[in-house]
Design a protein around this motif. Structure first.
Motif, PDB file in Angstrom:
ATOM      1  N   ASP A 116       6.401   9.751  -8.336  1.00  0.00           N
ATOM      2  CA  ASP A 116       7.238  10.874  -7.896  1.00  0.00           C
ATOM      3  C   ASP A 116       6.952  11.251  -6.447  1.00  0.00           C
ATOM      4  N   GLY A 117       6.737  10.240  -5.610  1.00  0.00           N
ATOM      5  CA  GLY A 117       6.452  10.459  -4.203  1.00  0.00           C
ATOM      6  C   GLY A 117       4.978  10.619  -3.891  1.00  0.00           C
ATOM      7  N   GLY A 118       4.140  10.699  -4.926  1.00  0.00           N
ATOM      8  CA  GLY A 118       2.706  10.846  -4.735  1.00  0.00           C
ATOM      9  C   GLY A 118       1.952   9.570  -5.064  1.00  0.00           C
ATOM     10  N   ASP A 119       0.649   9.621  -4.949  1.00  0.00           N
ATOM     11  CA  ASP A 119      -0.214   8.451  -5.099  1.00  0.00           C
ATOM     12  C   ASP A 119      -0.239   7.990  -6.556  1.00  0.00           C
ATOM     13  N   ALA A 120       0.063   6.707  -6.783  1.00  0.00           N
ATOM     14  CA  ALA A 120       0.095   6.144  -8.133  1.00  0.00           C
ATOM     15  C   ALA A 120      -1.095   5.240  -8.422  1.00  0.00           C
ATOM     16  N   ARG A 121      -2.010   5.097  -7.486  1.00  0.00           N
ATOM     17  CA  ARG A 121      -3.061   4.092  -7.639  1.00  0.00           C
ATOM     18  C   ARG A 121      -3.982   4.374  -8.813  1.00  0.00           C
ATOM     19  N   SER A 122      -4.212   5.636  -9.144  1.00  0.00           N
ATOM     20  CA  SER A 122      -5.077   5.947 -10.276  1.00  0.00           C
ATOM     21  C   SER A 122      -4.305   6.143 -11.573  1.00  0.00           C
ATOM     22  N   ARG A 123      -3.000   6.056 -11.508  1.00  0.00           N
ATOM     23  CA  ARG A 123      -2.167   6.305 -12.690  1.00  0.00           C
ATOM     24  C   ARG A 123      -2.051   5.064 -13.574  1.00  0.00           C
ATOM     25  N   TYR A 124      -2.107   3.890 -12.969  1.00  0.00           N
ATOM     26  CA  TYR A 124      -1.878   2.645 -13.690  1.00  0.00           C
ATOM     27  C   TYR A 124      -3.127   1.775 -13.690  1.00  0.00           C
ATOM     28  N   ASP A 158      -2.923  -1.391 -13.640  1.00  0.00           N
ATOM     29  CA  ASP A 158      -2.544  -2.406 -12.664  1.00  0.00           C
ATOM     30  C   ASP A 158      -1.415  -1.847 -11.813  1.00  0.00           C
ATOM     31  N   PRO A 159      -1.726  -1.006 -10.829  1.00  0.00           N
ATOM     32  CA  PRO A 159      -0.662  -0.389 -10.028  1.00  0.00           C
ATOM     33  C   PRO A 159       0.135  -1.386  -9.208  1.00  0.00           C
ATOM     34  N   GLY A 160      -0.414  -2.588  -8.979  1.00  0.00           N
ATOM     35  CA  GLY A 160       0.323  -3.585  -8.217  1.00  0.00           C
ATOM     36  C   GLY A 160       1.650  -3.967  -8.830  1.00  0.00           C
ATOM     37  N   LEU A 161       1.808  -3.729 -10.142  1.00  0.00           N
ATOM     38  CA  LEU A 161       3.081  -4.035 -10.788  1.00  0.00           C
ATOM     39  C   LEU A 161       4.220  -3.204 -10.211  1.00  0.00           C
ATOM     40  N   LEU A 162       3.908  -2.019  -9.695  1.00  0.00           N
ATOM     41  CA  LEU A 162       4.948  -1.215  -9.041  1.00  0.00           C
ATOM     42  C   LEU A 162       5.621  -1.988  -7.920  1.00  0.00           C
ATOM     43  N   ALA A 163       4.813  -2.598  -7.065  1.00  0.00           N
ATOM     44  CA  ALA A 163       5.372  -3.355  -5.945  1.00  0.00           C
ATOM     45  C   ALA A 163       6.115  -4.588  -6.425  1.00  0.00           C
ATOM     46  N   GLU A 164       5.650  -5.186  -7.515  1.00  0.00           N
ATOM     47  CA  GLU A 164       6.316  -6.376  -8.039  1.00  0.00           C
ATOM     48  C   GLU A 164       7.685  -6.054  -8.634  1.00  0.00           C
ATOM     49  N   ILE A 165       7.936  -4.792  -8.932  1.00  0.00           N
ATOM     50  CA  ILE A 165       9.229  -4.374  -9.466  1.00  0.00           C
ATOM     51  C   ILE A 165      10.116  -3.779  -8.375  1.00  0.00           C
ATOM     52  N   PHE A 166       9.562  -2.894  -7.577  1.00  0.00           N
ATOM     53  CA  PHE A 166      10.378  -2.053  -6.705  1.00  0.00           C
ATOM     54  C   PHE A 166      10.329  -2.421  -5.224  1.00  0.00           C
ATOM     55  N   ASP A 210       0.828  -1.203   0.000  1.00  0.00           N
ATOM     56  CA  ASP A 210       0.000   0.000   0.000  1.00  0.00           C
ATOM     57  C   ASP A 210       0.864   1.255   0.000  1.00  0.00           C
ATOM     58  N   ILE A 211       1.931   1.263   0.795  1.00  0.00           N
ATOM     59  CA  ILE A 211       2.840   2.409   0.816  1.00  0.00           C
ATOM     60  C   ILE A 211       3.517   2.573  -0.538  1.00  0.00           C
ATOM     61  N   CYS A 212       3.934   1.476  -1.136  1.00  0.00           N
ATOM     62  CA  CYS A 212       4.577   1.534  -2.448  1.00  0.00           C
ATOM     63  C   CYS A 212       3.658   2.192  -3.472  1.00  0.00           C
ATOM     64  N   LEU A 213       2.389   1.824  -3.474  1.00  0.00           N
ATOM     65  CA  LEU A 213       1.449   2.358  -4.456  1.00  0.00           C
ATOM     66  C   LEU A 213       1.095   3.817  -4.144  1.00  0.00           C
ATOM     67  N   ARG A 214       1.001   4.147  -2.871  1.00  0.00           N
ATOM     68  CA  ARG A 214       0.613   5.512  -2.486  1.00  0.00           C
ATOM     69  C   ARG A 214       1.755   6.519  -2.609  1.00  0.00           C
TER      70      ARG A 214
END
Length: 216
Positions: free
Chosen positions: A35-43, A45-53, A27-31
């Protein structure tokens, strides 16, 4: 090797993550993933962020990962590896193949944040940089807004840098977006210097003073 003991610094309690902490860390990774802000509405499938980083570090480098929490819960984390090239090699065997099967490459003409993120997954861990010989470690650090400017980031960084130095790692690097001036200023305050400029931002790094040799 980093110490196992948890630490307290003021209001913050810092420890290694456990399996039960993963939903909060994701949840922190996605939020904080844009660029330090909330990415949940940008992707899509935002869960891929956590799967990478995030998640590959928890799987492959659990002793180089810490979280910070207070009475309100987990507020941030730092994940790292002491050897980027070795981490990239293990990831190509143990992490990236399954992830890429779940997220096939988009068509070459497809554009947008989700397509770019999927291509990032297929690119794997960057190892092309000339500075890896002097700065072989790398890290990612993410803090919720309520924790920013309240000492947690500096405490997490110190918790990582001390054992890296003790382990004989000569330097550490990270990537920071040009669109995140607050993060750039934070790293500069912690003595990180620009190693290489890029179109998306810059690679920054910090040399670590090596411990004196052990004599008989």
């Amino acid at each position: 090797m980093p110490a196992e003991a948890a630490q307290r610094s003021g209001m913050w309690y810092v420890r290694h993550p456990q399996a039960a902490d993963r939903p909060a860390l994701i949840d922190i990774c996605l939020r904080t993933g844009h660029d330090g802000g909330d990415a949940r509405s940008r992707y899509a499938d935002p869960g891929l962020l956590a799967e990478i980083f995030l998640l590959p570090y928890l799987e492959l480098e659990p002793l180089w990962c810490w979280l910070g929490e207070d009475d309100a819960g987990i507020a941030g984390y730092i994940v790292a590896t002491p050897d980027t090239r070795e981490y990239a090699s293990r990831g190509e065997q143990q992490w990236w193949p399954a992830l890429r099967r779940r997220h096939p490459l988009p068509d070459p003409d497809r554009e947008g944040p989700q397509a770019d993120l999927t291509r990032r997954a297929h690119a794997g861990v960057p190892t092309h940089m000339d500075f890896l010989d002097t700065h072989p470690a790398h890290l990612h650090i993410d803090l919720l807004p309520r924790a920013q400017g309240r000492g947690l980031g500096a405490h997490l960084m110190a918790t990582l840098l001390e054992p890296l130095q003790t382990a004989g790692v000569p330097g550490v690097h990270l990537g920071v977006s040009a669109s995140n001036p607050r993060a750039n200023a934070f790293y500069e305050r912690l003595a990180f210097e620009v190693l290489e400029q890029a179109a998306w931002g810059r690679w920054m790094g910090r040399r670590l003073a090596l411990p004196p040799p052990v004599t008989a």
